[in-house]
Every structure is written in structure tokens, then in C-alpha cells.
Scaffold this motif. Structure first.
Motif, PDB file in Angstrom:
ATOM      1  N   ILE A  47     -22.844  41.218   3.754  1.00 32.73           N
ATOM      2  CA  ILE A  47     -22.797  40.671   5.104  1.00 32.73           C
ATOM      3  C   ILE A  47     -21.334  40.643   5.523  1.00 32.73           C
ATOM      4  N   ALA A  48     -20.962  41.555   6.415  1.00 36.37           N
ATOM      5  CA  ALA A  48     -19.564  41.725   6.775  1.00 36.37           C
ATOM      6  C   ALA A  48     -19.013  40.481   7.448  1.00 36.37           C
ATOM      7  N   HIS A  49     -17.678  40.404   7.439  1.00 33.16           N
ATOM      8  CA  HIS A  49     -17.005  39.215   7.953  1.00 33.16           C
ATOM      9  C   HIS A  49     -17.309  38.963   9.419  1.00 33.16           C
ATOM     10  N   ASN A  50     -17.578  40.020  10.169  1.00 30.79           N
ATOM     11  CA  ASN A  50     -17.798  39.870  11.605  1.00 30.79           C
ATOM     12  C   ASN A  50     -19.277  39.859  11.983  1.00 30.79           C
ATOM     13  N   ALA A  51     -20.163  39.805  10.972  1.00 32.28           N
ATOM     14  CA  ALA A  51     -21.600  39.743  11.239  1.00 32.28           C
ATOM     15  C   ALA A  51     -22.046  38.274  11.254  1.00 32.28           C
ATOM     16  N   ARG A  52     -23.047  37.976  12.084  1.00 29.28           N
ATOM     17  CA  ARG A  52     -23.581  36.612  12.081  1.00 29.28           C
ATOM     18  C   ARG A  52     -24.420  36.431  10.820  1.00 29.28           C
ATOM     19  N   GLU A  53     -24.074  35.423  10.067  1.00 19.98           N
ATOM     20  CA  GLU A  53     -24.742  35.191   8.775  1.00 19.98           C
ATOM     21  C   GLU A  53     -25.591  33.919   8.864  1.00 19.98           C
ATOM     22  N   LEU A  54     -26.817  34.051   8.389  1.00 19.94           N
ATOM     23  CA  LEU A  54     -27.719  32.899   8.306  1.00 19.94           C
ATOM     24  C   LEU A  54     -28.051  32.650   6.846  1.00 19.94           C
ATOM     25  N   PHE A  55     -28.229  31.367   6.496  1.00 21.05           N
ATOM     26  CA  PHE A  55     -28.582  31.086   5.104  1.00 21.05           C
ATOM     27  C   PHE A  55     -29.617  29.983   5.042  1.00 21.05           C
ATOM     28  N   TYR A  56     -30.417  30.053   3.983  1.00 24.13           N
ATOM     29  CA  TYR A  56     -31.452  29.061   3.729  1.00 24.13           C
ATOM     30  C   TYR A  56     -31.471  28.792   2.239  1.00 24.13           C
ATOM     31  N   GLU A  57     -31.300  27.509   1.884  1.00 20.10           N
ATOM     32  CA  GLU A  57     -31.126  27.126   0.482  1.00 20.10           C
ATOM     33  C   GLU A  57     -29.963  27.935  -0.085  1.00 20.10           C
ATOM     34  N   ASP A  58     -30.165  28.724  -1.123  1.00 21.71           N
ATOM     35  CA  ASP A  58     -29.043  29.490  -1.693  1.00 21.71           C
ATOM     36  C   ASP A  58     -29.138  30.970  -1.337  1.00 21.71           C
ATOM     37  N   ARG A  59     -29.887  31.279  -0.287  1.00 23.94           N
ATOM     38  CA  ARG A  59     -30.075  32.676   0.117  1.00 23.94           C
ATOM     39  C   ARG A  59     -29.366  32.942   1.438  1.00 23.94           C
ATOM     40  N   HIS A  60     -28.795  34.147   1.555  1.00 17.74           N
ATOM     41  CA  HIS A  60     -28.029  34.533   2.739  1.00 17.74           C
ATOM     42  C   HIS A  60     -28.661  35.762   3.371  1.00 17.74           C
ATOM     43  N   TYR A  61     -28.552  35.843   4.708  1.00 13.94           N
ATOM     44  CA  TYR A  61     -29.214  36.924   5.440  1.00 13.94           C
ATOM     45  C   TYR A  61     -28.317  37.397   6.581  1.00 13.94           C
ATOM     46  N   HIS A  62     -28.391  38.720   6.890  1.00 17.50           N
ATOM     47  CA  HIS A  62     -27.946  39.171   8.206  1.00 17.50           C
ATOM     48  C   HIS A  62     -28.880  38.546   9.243  1.00 17.50           C
ATOM     49  N   GLU A  63     -28.362  38.285  10.398  1.00 16.28           N
ATOM     50  CA  GLU A  63     -29.230  37.732  11.435  1.00 16.28           C
ATOM     51  C   GLU A  63     -30.452  38.615  11.703  1.00 16.28           C
ATOM     52  N   PRO A  64     -30.293  39.953  11.838  1.00 15.05           N
ATOM     53  CA  PRO A  64     -31.483  40.791  12.081  1.00 15.05           C
ATOM     54  C   PRO A  64     -32.458  40.808  10.898  1.00 15.05           C
ATOM     55  N   CYS A  65     -31.985  40.451   9.698  1.00 12.27           N
ATOM     56  CA  CYS A  65     -32.860  40.469   8.515  1.00 12.27           C
ATOM     57  C   CYS A  65     -33.599  39.148   8.309  1.00 12.27           C
ATOM     58  N   PHE A  66     -33.218  38.138   9.094  1.00 18.32           N
ATOM     59  CA  PHE A  66     -33.821  36.819   8.927  1.00 18.32           C
ATOM     60  C   PHE A  66     -35.096  36.778   9.764  1.00 18.32           C
ATOM     61  N   ARG A  67     -36.191  37.322   9.179  1.00 18.10           N
ATOM     62  CA  ARG A  67     -37.412  37.554   9.934  1.00 18.10           C
ATOM     63  C   ARG A  67     -38.629  37.060   9.155  1.00 18.10           C
ATOM     64  N   CYS A  68     -39.735  36.856   9.895  1.00 21.80           N
ATOM     65  CA  CYS A  68     -40.994  36.448   9.268  1.00 21.80           C
ATOM     66  C   CYS A  68     -41.519  37.554   8.374  1.00 21.80           C
ATOM     67  N   PHE A  69     -41.910  37.204   7.186  1.00 20.76           N
ATOM     68  CA  PHE A  69     -42.412  38.167   6.207  1.00 20.76           C
ATOM     69  C   PHE A  69     -43.707  38.842   6.680  1.00 20.76           C
ATOM     70  N   ARG A  70     -44.507  38.134   7.533  1.00 19.87           N
ATOM     71  CA  ARG A  70     -45.794  38.673   7.965  1.00 19.87           C
ATOM     72  C   ARG A  70     -45.684  39.449   9.285  1.00 19.87           C
ATOM     73  N   CYS A  71     -45.180  38.807  10.327  1.00 17.07           N
ATOM     74  CA  CYS A  71     -45.220  39.422  11.661  1.00 17.07           C
ATOM     75  C   CYS A  71     -43.891  40.041  12.076  1.00 17.07           C
ATOM     76  N   ASP A  72     -42.854  39.871  11.255  1.00 18.15           N
ATOM     77  CA  ASP A  72     -41.527  40.457  11.486  1.00 18.15           C
ATOM     78  C   ASP A  72     -40.798  39.833  12.674  1.00 18.15           C
ATOM     79  N   ARG A  73     -41.278  38.674  13.133  1.00 18.74           N
ATOM     80  CA  ARG A  73     -40.588  37.975  14.217  1.00 18.74           C
ATOM     81  C   ARG A  73     -39.265  37.413  13.706  1.00 18.74           C
TER      82      ARG A  73
END
Length: 281
Positions: A47-73
Motif C-alpha cells: 500500500i503505497a505512501h500516497n494511497a488511502r489505506e484502511l485497516f481492520y483489526e490487524d489487517r490493512h487494505y487499499h481502499e478499492p480492495c476493502f470490499r464485501c466478500f459476497r457482493c463486492d460492494r
């Protein structure tokens, strides 16, 4: 000669370049990303320095990757739930894992109050008394087939009532001649003693303890003058207008038992054959 200003990792000059300082040590962007950037849980890329980073518990995500596992929302600005390592939007989680209210057939949303009984679930306001239709909530209730009643409604409709005081029997009670009493209401008509668990008899439909019945209604033994109640030595002999307890039915002279034997009445006495013969001789 000017002072050098180099990346603390690769030593390349930082003049005219963007850099990020970590603990007073400057790093070029590629070195900073390689050393300090988190790896996206979903795509496994940095996750590059200039990308928006989201995290939950000890997991980190690109913003576009932070999606619902079922419907991809996207879950960036949505409430969500974690199921194992999978992230689910509320709609998908409810459809897959939440209970449905058996009354309205709608999903019981996570975090809302629900009531469960017998493997079924209800919204709090859907679990209502079949009688008064008021929510039962955390009050006591009584199931009846597929319906549920608050205690006052159930008692008013179905609970048996005491034959004496006409109040509802909540538990226990005494049944006699197809009628029901509270234990404390089933008493001797004479002395008012409770009869539950005690031997008793009746005169007509009225119950009496043994003592009161004996005093009021029982026949007297012609030999001992005690009441013949039907309890204890209950068998008795009747002859003409006199009755005897079975053990009292014996020869007035020799006291031999006359039960099942021939006997001879002699005024107030009863005699066995031998004693009768002796008196005749």
C-alpha cells in the motif's frame, strides 16, 4: 562544495525529489514504501505512501480492495461485519447468517434486540401475546401449541379454577369427583382441616375427615360402640339393624370369631353354635 542530502537507505541524492523522514532519517519514496508500507490483505501488494489505506483489526487494505466478500460492494463508508477473514456488508451478513423473525418474516438485524424460544426468533416488538396482542418482552409467558400468552391472558382463558374459591390454580391442586381445588381449599366441611394427603370420605358431594364423618354419620359397632368408617378395619358385618366391625363380630360368651360361621342371635347377644347349645341344655 555543498552538503550531501541522501536517502538513508539507498544513499541516492534527494535533491529535487520527494522524500519521507522516519526518525530524523530521510527516505526516498521507493525505499520508504519498500521498508514501511503495509501489504494489502486482499491483493497482497504494498500500500503505497500516497494511497488511502484502511485497516481492520490487524489487517490493512487499499481502499478499492476493502470490499464485501459476497457482493463486492465497497465497505469504505459502510457498516460491515467480519466472518472469519471475510468482510461482509450488513445486507449480505443478514441474508446469510442472521435470524428471520417468524412473525414478520424480516431479518433480525445485528445489534437489534431479539427474542428466541424453541429454535425460533422474533423482533422484540413482534413477540406479542396471542390474547391481548401486547409485546411480552422479558415477562413470563406460556406456550400453547403455536401461540404464546402472557400469564394473565393464559390464566383468564385456559387455567383451571378452584371449585371453592373460583381463583386460578397456577400449580398443584387436588382433584376429587372431577372437580379441582387448591390444596388449602380442599378441607373438611366439619372441622376445616386440610384433606390433601389425608384419608377422607364424603357425605353426598361434601368431603369430611374421618373423625368428623364418624361423629356425624357413621354407624356404631354393636360390640365396641365405635364408629364403622370404612377405614382401617373397614370390613363390617350387618345383621338386621345392627353392625359390627369384622374383628368385633364374635360370640358373646366364648369370644370365638363368628365371621364366616353360623351364629344365633339371643336378644342383644350373638352366640356360636356350641354356646347356643349349652344354653339350650
Amino acid at each position: 562544495m555543498s552538503d550531501r542530502f541522501d536517502c538513508g537507505e539507498c544513499k541516492e541524492s534527494l535533491y529535487g525529489r520527494k522524500y519521507i523522514q522516519v526518525e530524523d532519517v530521510p527516505h526516498c519514496i521507493p525505499c520508504y514504501d519498500r521498508l514501511y508500507a503495509n501489504t494489502c490483505q486482499e491483493c497482497k501488494e504494498l500500500i503505497a505512501h500516497n494511497a488511502r489505506e484502511l485497516f481492520y483489526e490487524d489487517r490493512h487494505y487499499h481502499e478499492p480492495c476493502f470490499r464485501c466478500f459476497r457482493c463486492d460492494r465497497s465497505l469504505a463508508d459502510e457498516p460491515f461485519t467480519s466472518q472469519g477473514e471475510a468482510l461482509l456488508c450488513n445486507d449480505c451478513y443478514c441474508n446469510e447468517f442472521s435470524s428471520k423473525c417468524v412473525a414478520c418474516d424480516k431479518t433480525v438485524m445485528p445489534g437489534s434486540k431479539k427474542l428466541e424460544y424453541g429454535g425460533s426468533a422474533w423482533h422484540e416488538n413482534c413477540f406479542v401475546c396471542h390474547g391481548c396482542e401486547k409485546p411480552i418482552g422479558d415477562q413470563s409467558f406460556i406456550p400453547d401449541k403455536n401461540n404464546y400468552f402472557c400469564v394473565p391472558c393464559y390464566e383468564g382463558r385456559f387455567a383451571p379454577r378452584c371449585s371453592q374459591c373460583k381463583k386460578v390454580l397456577v400449580s398443584g391442586g387436588v382433584t376429587y369427583k372431577d372437580e379441582i381445588w387448591h390444596k388449602e381449599c380442599f378441607v373438611c366441611r366439619g372441622c376445616k382441616a386440610q384433606l390433601a394427603g389425608q384419608p377422607f370420605t364424603s357425605q353426598g358431594d361434601t368431603p369430611y375427615c374421618v373423625k368428623c364423618f364418624s361423629n356425624l354419620y357413621a354407624q356404631k359397632c354393636a360390640a365396641c360402640n365405635s364408629a364403622i368408617t370404612g377405614f382401617g378395619e373397614g370390613k363390617y358385618i350387618s345383621f338386621q339393624d345392627r353392625q359390627w366391625h369384622q374383628p368385633c363380630f364374635k360370640c358373646s360368651c366364648c369370644s370365638v370369631s363368628l365371621v364366616g360361621a353360623g351364629f344365633f342371635p339371643d336378644r342383644d347377644q350373638i352366640l356360636c353354635a356350641d354356646c347356643n347349645n349349652d344354653q339350650d341344655n
